[in-house]
Design an enzyme around this catalytic site. Structure first.
Site, mmCIF file in Angstrom:
data_model
loop_
_atom_site.group_PDB
_atom_site.id
_atom_site.type_symbol
_atom_site.label_atom_id
_atom_site.label_comp_id
_atom_site.label_asym_id
_atom_site.label_seq_id
_atom_site.Cartn_x
_atom_site.Cartn_y
_atom_site.Cartn_z
ATOM 1 N N LYS A 167 -6.926 -11.859 -3.422
ATOM 2 C CA LYS A 167 -6.944 -10.602 -4.059
ATOM 3 C C LYS A 167 -6.509 -11.429 -5.563
ATOM 4 O O LYS A 167 -6.329 -10.796 -6.075
ATOM 5 C CB LYS A 167 -5.936 -9.646 -3.530
ATOM 6 C CG LYS A 167 -6.592 -8.158 -4.656
ATOM 7 C CD LYS A 167 -6.023 -6.878 -4.100
ATOM 8 C CE LYS A 167 -5.850 -5.669 -5.244
ATOM 9 N NZ LYS A 167 -5.025 -4.790 -5.254
ATOM 10 N N GLY A 228 -1.489 3.341 -8.284
ATOM 11 C CA GLY A 228 -0.400 4.224 -7.780
ATOM 12 C C GLY A 228 -0.415 5.485 -8.971
ATOM 13 O O GLY A 228 0.642 6.350 -8.238
ATOM 14 N N ALA A 254 -6.683 0.862 -5.131
ATOM 15 C CA ALA A 254 -5.646 1.818 -6.183
ATOM 16 C C ALA A 254 -6.503 3.478 -6.233
ATOM 17 O O ALA A 254 -7.372 2.999 -6.142
ATOM 18 C CB ALA A 254 -6.296 0.918 -7.501
ATOM 19 N N GLY A 255 -5.471 4.099 -6.484
ATOM 20 C CA GLY A 255 -6.178 5.671 -6.674
ATOM 21 C C GLY A 255 -5.215 6.341 -4.974
ATOM 22 O O GLY A 255 -5.508 7.640 -5.487
ATOM 23 N N ASN A 276 -1.169 0.848 -0.861
ATOM 24 C CA ASN A 276 0.319 0.747 -1.318
ATOM 25 C C ASN A 276 1.123 1.851 -0.766
ATOM 26 O O ASN A 276 1.938 2.158 -0.333
ATOM 27 C CB ASN A 276 0.549 -0.500 -1.876
ATOM 28 C CG ASN A 276 1.610 -1.022 -1.466
ATOM 29 O OD1 ASN A 276 2.288 -1.820 -2.492
ATOM 30 N ND2 ASN A 276 2.905 -0.085 -0.829
#
Length: 325
Positions: A167, A228, A254-255, A276
């Protein structure tokens, strides 16, 4: 070594056995039939049959009423459309429990930030997320130049014994953690030429997403919102345009903040979602991992079902004729 699986050109290690191919494709323990070079191969011979260059395998299974809902990434089939990271958990035990609860098959690892390769006796991340069970996805998190990202991927390939799937993310600055597009494109070009299968983190620009696909990236991963942030999908229309124009898997990266965000991404038609912080920063990460798994499944089913059209005015679900009046 080059072989053909169901007509697709596939690179694999020399002298690999049919059992390993079946396992890598996710068919271990399932009822399948295998044909090798137009001859039926009995199940009892899978483990002792070693493949040679240009061998041709046909693998079939019985399905009812349509295809099993899976997606293919770099030639491998995955059932779970939820990809997860390994950072921010309170300890490795929680990491392993949350990842197991999520049902994810692909787990991303930030090579510079995890505890892989520490001193003997210290906890090792790969003891929790074994490469025998999960596809490990090395991540160039923390890289701000194409050169650093390429070097990190090469180190990851060495660390994981020739692993090609990576990635790529190249960040512009530490405050926003938005992708540095010029450096990302440069790194993607170098990595593809070097034989890597590149999944690439980018912004929600449809033009850039298409360019990264044209370079040869195996998946394009536009952000829903800054890393995040938990803001959810800020620009669904651009994401939809990216999906409609793509010939490779599009995964939100993300987000995402909660299960409804994951469901919304899947309802747009994304192939999957990588997250994550949304799990690790929850008050109860293991429970949130379960919620995310269900959100992904619900969103995918809603996408396949096809939602009702939006209407400006009411439309009665029961007929208005024949009312008592």
């Amino acid at each position: 070594m080059n072989i053909y699986i169901n007509g697709a050109n596939t690179q694999t290690t020399d002298n690999i056995c049919v059992t390993d191919i079946v396992k890598d494709l996710g068919f271990a323990g399932k009822r399948i039939a295998v044909e090798l070079n137009k001859e039926i191969l009995p199940f009892t011979l899978y483990s002792e049959t070693r493949l040679k260059a240009d061998d041709r395998l046909e693998i079939v299974q019985a399905i009812g009423g349509g295809q099993e809902d899976s997606f293919i990434l770099a030639g491998k089939t995955y059932q779970s459309r939820l990809l997860v990271g390994t950072g921010k958990y309170q300890d490795l035990a929680e990491t392993g429990e949350a990842i197991a609860m999520s049902g994810a098959e692909i787990v991303t690892v930030a090579i510079r930030r995890t505890n892989i390769g520490q001193n003997p006796g210290e906890p090792n991340l790969l003891d929790v997320i074994s490469p025998d069970k999960y596809t490990i996805l090395p991540n160039t998190a923390g890289c701000f130049t194409a050169d650093d990202a390429v070097r990190t991927c090469r180190l990851a390939r060495e660390l994981l014994g020739g692993h090609k799937l990576v990635k790529l993310e190249v960040l512009a600055d530490q405050k926003t953690l938005l992708p540095h597009i010029l450096e990302t494109v440069s790194a993607a070009e170098l990595l593809v030429k070097d034989g890597f299968d590149v999944m690439v983190y980018t912004n929600d620009d449809p033009i850039i997403a298409k360019r990264l696909e044209e370079i040869g990236c195996v998946a394009v991963m536009p952000l829903a919102a800054p890393i995040g942030s938990g803001l959810g999908i800020c620009n669904p229309y651009n994401i939809l345009t990216i999906i409609e124009n793509a010939n490779v898997p599009i995964l939100i990266d993300a987000g995402v903040g909660t299960a409804s965000d994951a469901a919304a991404a899947m309802e747009l038609g994304c192939s999957g979602v990588l997250m994550n912080s949304a799990i690790a920063d929850a008050q109860h990460p293991v429970l949130m991992a379960s919620a995310m798994k269900k959100g992904i499944q619900a969103g995918r089913e809603a996408y396949l079902a096809g939602r009702m059209p939006k209407k400006r005015f009411a439309s009665a679900s029961s007929p208005l004729s024949g009312l008592i009046g």
